[in-house]
Design a protein around this motif. Sequence first.
Motif, short mmCIF file in Angstrom:
data_model
loop_
_atom_site.label_atom_id
_atom_site.label_comp_id
_atom_site.label_asym_id
_atom_site.label_seq_id
_atom_site.Cartn_x
_atom_site.Cartn_y
_atom_site.Cartn_z
N ILE A 20 -68.81 36.70 27.88
CA ILE A 20 -69.35 38.05 28.11
C ILE A 20 -69.67 38.32 29.56
N GLY A 21 -69.61 37.31 30.37
CA GLY A 21 -69.90 37.56 31.78
C GLY A 21 -69.50 36.38 32.64
N GLN A 22 -69.25 36.68 33.89
CA GLN A 22 -68.86 35.63 34.84
C GLN A 22 -69.62 35.85 36.13
N GLY A 23 -70.44 34.90 36.51
CA GLY A 23 -71.13 34.99 37.79
C GLY A 23 -70.51 34.01 38.76
N ALA A 24 -71.13 33.87 39.92
CA ALA A 24 -70.59 32.96 40.93
C ALA A 24 -70.75 31.50 40.48
N PHE A 25 -71.77 31.22 39.70
CA PHE A 25 -72.06 29.83 39.36
C PHE A 25 -72.03 29.56 37.86
N ILE A 43 -75.29 32.45 26.08
CA ILE A 43 -75.38 31.09 26.61
C ILE A 43 -74.79 31.04 28.00
N LYS A 44 -75.61 30.63 28.90
CA LYS A 44 -75.17 30.53 30.29
C LYS A 44 -74.76 29.08 30.54
N VAL A 45 -73.52 28.89 30.90
CA VAL A 45 -73.02 27.54 31.10
C VAL A 45 -72.77 27.33 32.60
N MET A 90 -80.09 31.81 25.84
CA MET A 90 -80.99 32.92 26.20
C MET A 90 -80.90 34.06 25.19
N GLN A 91 -81.89 34.87 25.28
CA GLN A 91 -81.92 36.11 24.51
C GLN A 91 -80.68 36.96 24.85
N MET A 92 -80.08 37.53 23.84
CA MET A 92 -78.90 38.37 24.07
C MET A 92 -79.34 39.79 24.41
N MET A 93 -78.82 40.32 25.49
CA MET A 93 -79.08 41.72 25.88
C MET A 93 -77.74 42.44 25.76
N GLU A 94 -77.60 43.22 24.71
CA GLU A 94 -76.27 43.70 24.29
C GLU A 94 -75.50 44.52 25.32
N GLY A 96 -75.63 43.99 28.61
CA GLY A 96 -75.38 43.22 29.83
C GLY A 96 -76.25 43.70 30.99
N SER A 97 -75.80 43.38 32.20
CA SER A 97 -76.61 43.72 33.38
C SER A 97 -76.41 45.18 33.79
N CYS A 98 -77.33 45.68 34.59
CA CYS A 98 -77.18 47.05 35.12
C CYS A 98 -75.89 47.16 35.92
N VAL A 143 -83.55 39.18 43.04
CA VAL A 143 -83.65 40.47 42.35
C VAL A 143 -82.46 41.33 42.76
N LYS A 144 -81.70 41.80 41.79
CA LYS A 144 -80.54 42.68 42.04
C LYS A 144 -80.10 43.24 40.69
N ALA A 145 -79.25 44.28 40.74
CA ALA A 145 -78.83 44.93 39.49
C ALA A 145 -78.14 43.95 38.55
N GLY A 146 -77.46 42.93 39.12
CA GLY A 146 -76.78 41.94 38.29
C GLY A 146 -77.76 41.07 37.50
N ASN A 147 -79.03 41.11 37.86
CA ASN A 147 -80.03 40.30 37.16
C ASN A 147 -81.02 41.16 36.38
N ILE A 148 -80.71 42.43 36.22
CA ILE A 148 -81.54 43.29 35.36
C ILE A 148 -80.70 43.61 34.12
N PRO A 314 -63.30 41.76 41.44
CA PRO A 314 -63.56 41.11 42.73
C PRO A 314 -64.89 41.56 43.30
N ARG A 315 -65.61 40.63 43.88
CA ARG A 315 -66.88 40.97 44.51
C ARG A 315 -66.64 41.72 45.80
N LEU A 316 -67.51 42.63 46.11
CA LEU A 316 -67.49 43.20 47.45
C LEU A 316 -67.94 42.08 48.40
N1 LIG Z 1 -78.71 37.24 28.38
C1 LIG Z 1 -77.62 37.99 28.57
N2 LIG Z 1 -77.24 38.89 27.66
C2 LIG Z 1 -76.14 39.64 27.84
N3 LIG Z 1 -75.34 39.56 28.92
C3 LIG Z 1 -75.68 38.68 29.88
C4 LIG Z 1 -76.82 37.84 29.76
N4 LIG Z 1 -76.88 37.06 30.87
C5 LIG Z 1 -75.85 37.41 31.63
N5 LIG Z 1 -75.10 38.38 31.05
C6 LIG Z 1 -73.90 39.02 31.58
O1 LIG Z 1 -73.14 38.03 32.28
C7 LIG Z 1 -72.92 38.45 33.62
C8 LIG Z 1 -72.87 37.23 34.52
O2 LIG Z 1 -74.16 36.71 34.61
P1 LIG Z 1 -74.58 35.66 35.73
O3 LIG Z 1 -76.07 35.57 35.69
O4 LIG Z 1 -73.80 34.41 35.56
O5 LIG Z 1 -74.05 36.30 37.08
P2 LIG Z 1 -74.57 37.53 37.94
O6 LIG Z 1 -76.08 37.52 37.94
O7 LIG Z 1 -73.92 38.79 37.47
O8 LIG Z 1 -74.00 37.18 39.36
P3 LIG Z 1 -74.46 35.98 40.33
O9 LIG Z 1 -73.68 34.80 39.96
O10 LIG Z 1 -74.14 36.51 41.67
O11 LIG Z 1 -75.94 35.82 40.13
C9 LIG Z 1 -74.05 39.43 33.91
O12 LIG Z 1 -73.70 40.35 34.94
C10 LIG Z 1 -74.29 40.10 32.57
O13 LIG Z 1 -73.47 41.25 32.41
#
Ligand SMILES: Nc1ncnc2c1ncn2[C@@H]1O[C@H](COP(=O)(O)OP(=O)(O)OP(=O)(O)O)[C@@H](O)[C@H]1O
Length: 448
Positions: A20-25, A43-45, A90-94, A96-98, A143-148, A314-316
């Motif tokens: 459901i999501g891909q971050g840098a780490f 689940i954050k892996v 983690m708790q599921m937030m349907e 996703g991030s802002c 703190v950033k929109a990706g973490n809200i 792609p990230r800015l």
């Molecule tokens: N608990 C959650 N419930 C639903 N979606 C989530 C949850 N945690 C993360 N996500 C989704 O997965 C995406 C990636 O999360 P992740 O925290 O790995 O990266 P990020 O915060 O977006 O970027 P960065 O790696 O720069 O911190 C989020 O942008 C969000 O949309």
Amino acid sequence: MPEGGDWPSCVEQFPLEKKIGQGAFATVYKAHCPAKANVAVAIKVMDLENINSSFEDIRQEVQMMRMSDHPNILRCYCSFVHECQLWLVMQMMEKGSCLHVMTQAKRMGMGEGMREEWLAYILKESLQGLKYFHDQGQIHRDVKAGNILLDGEGHVRLADFGVSGWLINSGDRRQTTKTFVGTPCWMAPEVMEQIDGYDYKADIWSFGITALELAKGYAPYAHFAPMKVLIMTIQQEAPSLKSYPDDKSVDGEPFSRGFREIVRLCLQKDPKKRPTCTTLLNHKYFGKRSKDSLVSELLAKVETVGEQDVENTPRLPGTGPAYVSHDGAETLRAGAAGIARGEGGGKGEYQDTVKAGKEERLADGSKKGPAAEEEFVRGTTWVFDDGSQVILRAEAQDGKGAAEGSEGQKGTDGTKNRENKGGGDDDASFYDDFEKLTKGENFKDGDA
Ligand SMILES: Nc1ncnc2c1ncn2[C@@H]1O[C@H](COP(=O)(O)OP(=O)(O)OP(=O)(O)O)[C@@H](O)[C@H]1O
């Protein structure tokens, strides 16, 4: 909601369903937990390769995350190690991030950024979560929109508390310790400079940047290369709506005076002048805020995470993580002092300057009079997400400075350095190369 009780801590109990999501780490997956009434979880892996903290530290922090109990903080149910990965359940937030919501809204033709009544509500809720951290003596640091995160009912929860502190660049661990510092666009100037250290007020700066990000869809300097973001943040006036091509909201309306005031208060370069969360929450801007239109006009239209394939947007350039490499506390403390906090850094007067020794060098190779009396350090290196590095080096004794830009992971020794040991023409060509290096050309497509 399956709070409390023991959560299973093995992978078999969490069959992964969908990315459901891909971050840098980390990669985030959706799963259900049969042992907990089949509740949906996220689940954050994370690869242990990317983790720089001891397991004991992580265990303690996860414990704290598990104990955090606030309606605006994301719950972490349990964590465990599987093969070479750390799993955080983690708790599921349907929704996703802002950031995810804004990306989807943009794709649906709803424009870039959020309407003010939506973002004012989100900011207020996030601020309540941030206050909870600060009241416990904690700093969030990312703190950033990706973490809200948002759910379908408009609940807002702040995520990733503490996680940034665990991370390092997985790149070249042999050479040096790389401490995760933050994401350049959201980083407070004092975090970049690392002169006197920083405190919880760094989160207030990031909160101000996040307010602008929610308003316009991207952080003020997001289109600039990371090194440039560092220099602009340190040298220039604090960003504001004026940093964007236009200062209107996505619906064409001007932002309220209250919004501008909140941004101005948070984005003060002197951390002492920034308000606390409590002061901000008492501001009349955050008085009465409803989630109704956010839910009906935005969230109802946005797909639930896991229902669509995750594209690696792609990230800015300035939105990838940055690290500072250092050889010890001495170097880290001086940090980016080598980046000029230029007197010439007024509005619209951006100059690529790197201070070296007792001189300030301008992008054209000329010198700009004596620099402030600062202690310069040998080899302060900023390392960016794409592997590029900028090394700020100073020889305080003879006044000759050296700055190197290097592209990481090139050549047999893992680094390709561009050296410059001072001198006008060399400086000019160094800055040409530096400019090229930091234009973002090295950012790979799909680097999400
Ligand atoms: N608990 C959650 N419930 C639903 N979606 C989530 C949850 N945690 C993360 N996500 C989704 O997965 C995406 C990636 O999360 P992740 O925290 O790995 O990266 P990020 O915060 O977006 O970027 P960065 O790696 O720069 O911190 C989020 O942008 C969000 O949309």
